[in-house]
Design a protein around this motif. Structure first.
Motif, short mmCIF file in Angstrom:
data_model
loop_
_atom_site.label_atom_id
_atom_site.label_comp_id
_atom_site.label_asym_id
_atom_site.label_seq_id
_atom_site.Cartn_x
_atom_site.Cartn_y
_atom_site.Cartn_z
N LYS A 183 -7.00 7.35 10.04
CA LYS A 183 -7.94 7.36 11.17
C LYS A 183 -8.56 5.97 11.31
O LYS A 183 -8.43 5.13 10.41
CB LYS A 183 -9.01 8.43 10.95
N ASP B 122 0.83 -1.19 0.00
CA ASP B 122 0.00 0.00 0.00
C ASP B 122 0.87 1.25 0.00
O ASP B 122 0.53 2.27 -0.58
CB ASP B 122 -0.89 0.03 1.25
N TYR C 270 -5.67 2.02 9.34
CA TYR C 270 -4.55 1.83 8.43
C TYR C 270 -3.40 2.70 8.91
O TYR C 270 -3.64 3.72 9.58
CB TYR C 270 -4.93 2.22 7.00
N PRO D 184 -22.68 1.14 2.53
CA PRO D 184 -22.16 2.09 1.57
C PRO D 184 -20.66 1.94 1.35
O PRO D 184 -19.98 1.33 2.17
CB PRO D 184 -22.48 3.45 2.21
N SER D 185 -20.19 2.48 0.26
CA SER D 185 -18.78 2.37 -0.06
C SER D 185 -17.97 3.20 0.94
O SER D 185 -18.40 4.25 1.39
CB SER D 185 -18.58 2.81 -1.51
N GLY D 186 -16.84 2.64 1.34
CA GLY D 186 -16.01 3.31 2.34
C GLY D 186 -16.41 2.97 3.76
O GLY D 186 -15.83 3.47 4.72
N ALA D 187 -17.39 2.07 3.91
CA ALA D 187 -17.89 1.74 5.25
C ALA D 187 -16.91 0.86 6.02
O ALA D 187 -16.89 0.88 7.24
CB ALA D 187 -19.23 1.04 5.14
N GLY D 188 -16.10 0.06 5.29
CA GLY D 188 -15.14 -0.81 5.98
C GLY D 188 -15.28 -2.28 5.62
O GLY D 188 -14.67 -3.14 6.24
N LYS D 189 -16.06 -2.58 4.57
CA LYS D 189 -16.29 -3.98 4.20
C LYS D 189 -14.99 -4.66 3.73
O LYS D 189 -14.66 -5.75 4.20
CB LYS D 189 -17.36 -4.06 3.09
N SER D 190 -14.27 -3.98 2.83
CA SER D 190 -13.02 -4.58 2.34
C SER D 190 -12.02 -4.72 3.48
O SER D 190 -11.23 -5.67 3.51
CB SER D 190 -12.38 -3.72 1.26
N THR D 191 -12.06 -3.76 4.40
CA THR D 191 -11.14 -3.83 5.53
C THR D 191 -11.42 -5.09 6.35
O THR D 191 -10.50 -5.77 6.78
CB THR D 191 -11.28 -2.56 6.38
N VAL E 215 -10.88 2.98 11.05
CA VAL E 215 -11.92 2.65 10.08
C VAL E 215 -12.84 1.53 10.56
O VAL E 215 -13.91 1.33 10.01
CB VAL E 215 -11.35 2.30 8.68
P1 ADP Z 1 -15.59 -0.54 1.67
O1 ADP Z 1 -15.00 -1.84 1.29
O2 ADP Z 1 -16.77 -0.67 2.56
O3 ADP Z 1 -15.88 0.33 0.50
P2 ADP Z 1 -13.01 -0.02 2.79
O4 ADP Z 1 -12.85 -1.08 3.82
O5 ADP Z 1 -12.33 -0.20 1.51
O6 ADP Z 1 -14.57 0.26 2.58
O7 ADP Z 1 -12.53 1.35 3.40
C1 ADP Z 1 -12.84 1.80 4.69
C2 ADP Z 1 -12.05 3.07 4.98
O8 ADP Z 1 -10.67 2.76 5.01
C3 ADP Z 1 -12.21 4.13 3.92
O9 ADP Z 1 -12.31 5.37 4.59
C4 ADP Z 1 -10.95 4.06 3.12
O10 ADP Z 1 -10.60 5.33 2.65
C5 ADP Z 1 -9.94 3.56 4.12
N1 ADP Z 1 -8.92 2.73 3.49
C6 ADP Z 1 -9.11 1.62 2.74
N2 ADP Z 1 -7.94 1.08 2.36
C7 ADP Z 1 -6.96 1.84 2.88
C8 ADP Z 1 -5.52 1.80 2.86
N3 ADP Z 1 -4.85 0.84 2.24
N4 ADP Z 1 -4.85 2.77 3.50
C9 ADP Z 1 -5.52 3.75 4.16
N5 ADP Z 1 -6.85 3.84 4.22
C10 ADP Z 1 -7.58 2.91 3.60
#
Ligand code: ADP
Length: 627
Positions: free
Chosen positions: A364, A124, A360, A385-392, A366
């Protein structure tokens, strides 16, 4: 360039000290080779001195005293010495240059393997182009350490010492004069190097940056063209190239200056030696042969000083490159965490989040106190919604990251203590951006399990419905898919990646459902493949399709890093809360939560309106929700 700041000057020996363990580690296994190289070089240099040393003998003794009988042996000695010099030169280059190239290859392998073991956070934080530079370019510097560069430099020094001895014997006065010049010139060179070294260091950095951006813009060509941003990309690249050019020009100025002072120095030494030497001959303190020999050996004394110019710059570059290599090698691999001691042999696939918070690096928070449990073999759908934290969340399940506080448990064990190799072999990942590499369909599927038999691969392809298009291609499963799979359609790429996951036969499956729309036939095939894939595995899916969501044992509605709601589709609808809101908001519009088979907002393949009640047919895989 703040080349002359005292802090940078002081840093030079420290840098070398810091690098020494790496250099020593590289050189130690090759010390015998280097010793052989050094002996060869001593022989080489000594035999190289025979020709100039014989000049005095030829002029003063053979010609001066008419010793015809000695001419033959002298010529023979010179011929033999030259043969030895040639043979040792050849062997030196062969042995050392090849060893240096082998070392480069070894270091490339080491750095690449090391980068491969680094955590996702490293990727990253670093551009892939810069990582390519680390692996391919930076390691080249070691060539100058082990290769002919360093040995030749040492050889030059050694010859200079021999030469100095001979010069002192011929004429201490002339030698003293010449040495004074050599010392003065050395000071000039030292200064120049201090200027040029930081320039080289910056060059490596600029090159990595420019290559990084270039790689990105080449691989993102569709976006670049789509936004008609070719000119902007060209301008960014031109800016980078300009910075590189400025850097090179700057160093060339310094190098040209060194070259100029070298020429002036040679001229001055030549003139002084000529003047003092001739006066010595007039005074009878020096023979003609002695003078000729002196000038020949003077060259041997001066040559290493010039070598310093070329070798010194090479070494500066080499050190700068090695410094970057060392930085990478010092990054801690994921597996190196001493807490990772638990080897999980066979997973049941019980995953639990216990008050997980996550941020991350440098970002801040997440995720905020996320707790849930996924029982073995169940499907957990993440919506929101997008940016909620699902991928995290799925990144934490895959152990790409570790929670800041709280715990992720797998089969009751803290995932932070689990050895990653065994864990990840039981993990399957199908992402939206399906990763295909430029190989055949068969290779891309087999990627999941290199030991899989052909029958197993074909079986996975059949279930994932890859057979349906692969067998129509002229080359069948040996069809090349192109870089990132560009020669396949989106749906075909997804099917290949489903086949890959099927072949891997994971206990835990991570799915990021594609939001892109496909024609309804591909969509049906993919749903079919996915249904097979999920069966009996603990699945986490970032769900966009109603069919997937309805299949889930639990739905987690994620909002701003928190679980806003959880339950089954029916229960959540009945609760009339956030999920219900999200669900009814779909209301015949461009949707990010629930997709139909067709184009999200064009209405293609949409079912006719079914009023506010949700579709109830469980076999119905793909429907857009209408009011
Ligand atoms: P979703 O999958 O729900 O769209 P993400 O889990 O991708 O949401 O993201 C959650 C938050 O973490 C977002 O605010 C995004 O900007 C932040 N984020 C995602 N990936 C990274 C990363 N590699 N480094 C810093 N911030 C990240």
């Amino acid at each position: 360039m703040d080349a002359s700041t005292p802090s940078k000057r002081a840093a030079a020996p420290d840098r070398l000290r810091a690098l020494w363990p790496l250099i020593a580690g590289l050189i130690r296994p090759r010390r015998h080779l280097l010793a052989v190289g050094f002996v060869l070089m001593v022989v080489n240099r000594l035999s190289g001195l025979v020709l100039p040393a014989s000049t005095k003998f030829l002029i003063d003794d053979i010609i001066g005293h008419q010793r015809h009988d000695l001419l033959g042996p002298l010529v023979l000695a010179v011929v033999l010495a030259t043969a030895v010099q040639g043979a040792t030169s050849f062997t030196l280059t062969q042995v050392l240059s090849k060893a240096a190239q082998r070392l480069i290859a070894e270091l490339r392998r080491t750095v690449q393997a090391h980068i491969g073991r680094l955590p996702v956070s490293y990727y990253d934080a670093n551009k892939s182009g810069a990582m390519v530079s680390r692996i391919m370019t930076d390691v080249e510097g070691v060539r100058n350490l082990l290769g002919t560069g360093l040995v030749e430099f040492l050889g030059g020094l050694l010859t200079a010492v021999f030469a100095l001895g001979i010069l002192l014997r011929i004429s201490p006065l002339l030698t003293g004069v010449a040495l004074a010049f050599v010392l003065a010139f050395s000071l000039v060179l030292r200064r120049s190097f201090r200027t040029v070294r930081p320039i080289f260091r910056t060059r490596g950095k600029i090159t990595a940056e420019v290559t990084g951006r270039l790689t990105e813009s080449l691989s993102g060509v569709r976006v670049v063209k789509g936004y008609h941003a070719e000119a902007r990309e060209a301008a960014v690249f031109a800016g980078g190239v300009q910075r590189l050019l400025d850097n090179v020009l700057q160093s060339l100025t310094v190098i040209a200056g060194m070259s100029l002072s070298g020429t002036l120095f040679m001229g001055a030494v030549g003139a002084v030696v000529m003047y003092v030497g001739a006066r010595e001959i007039f005074a009878g303190a020096l023979t003609l042969g002695g003078f000729v020999t002196f000038t020949a050996f003077l060259a041997f004394l001066v040559a290493p000083i010039f070598q310093v110019v070329s070798i010194g710059t090479q070494l500066s570059e080499a050190l700068a490159g090695l410094e970057r290599t060392r930085e990478v090698l010092r990054e801690r691999p994921e597996e190196a965490d001493p807490r990772r001691t638990v080897a999980i042999s066979t997973l049941r696939g019980d995953v639990a989040f216990d008050r997980v918070r996550f941020a991350y690096e440098g970002g801040k928070e997440v995720l905020d106190e996320v707790s849930f449990r996924a029982a073995p073999g169940t499907v957990t759908a993440l919506v929101g919604p997008s940016g909620a934290g699902k991928s995290t969340i799925i990144g934490l399940v895959a152990a790409f990251h570790a929670p800041t506080t709280g715990m992720v448990r797998v089969d009751g064990v803290d995932l932070a203590t689990v050895q990653l190799g065994a864990y990840r072999t039981q993990l399957g990942v199908v992402l939206q951006e399906t990763f295909l590499f430029d190989g055949t369909i068969r290779e891309n599927v087999g990627f999941a399990r290199p030991d899989a038999s052909d029958a197993q691969i074909l079986d996975a392809c059949r279930i994932a419905r890859v057979d349906e298009f692969a067998e129509r291609c002229a080359q069948g499963y040996d069809t090349l898919v192109g870089e990132r799979g560009v020669r396949l359609s989106g749906g075909q790429r997804q099917r290949v990646s489903i086949a890959r996951a099927l072949l891997a036969d994971p206990r835990i499956l991570i799915l990021d459902e594609a939001t892109s729309s496909l024609d309804s036939e591909s969509e049906a095939l993919i749903q079919d493949g996915l249904a097979h894939l999920m069966r009996g595995r603990t699945t986490f899916v970032i769900a966009h399709r109603l069919s997937t969501i309805r299949r889930a044992e639990q739905i987690l509605v994620i909002e701003e890093g928190r679980i806003a709601e959880r339950g089954t589709h029916e229960a959540l609808l009945a609760a009339r809360g956030r999920y219900f809101e999200l669900y009814t908001r779909q209301h015949g519009l461009e949707t990010s939560l629930f997709l139909d088979a067709g184009d999200g907002d064009s209405g293609v393949e949409r079912e006719p309106s079914t009023a506010a009640k949700p579709p109830t047919d469980p076999g119905d895989t793909i429907r857009l929700i209408h009011d």
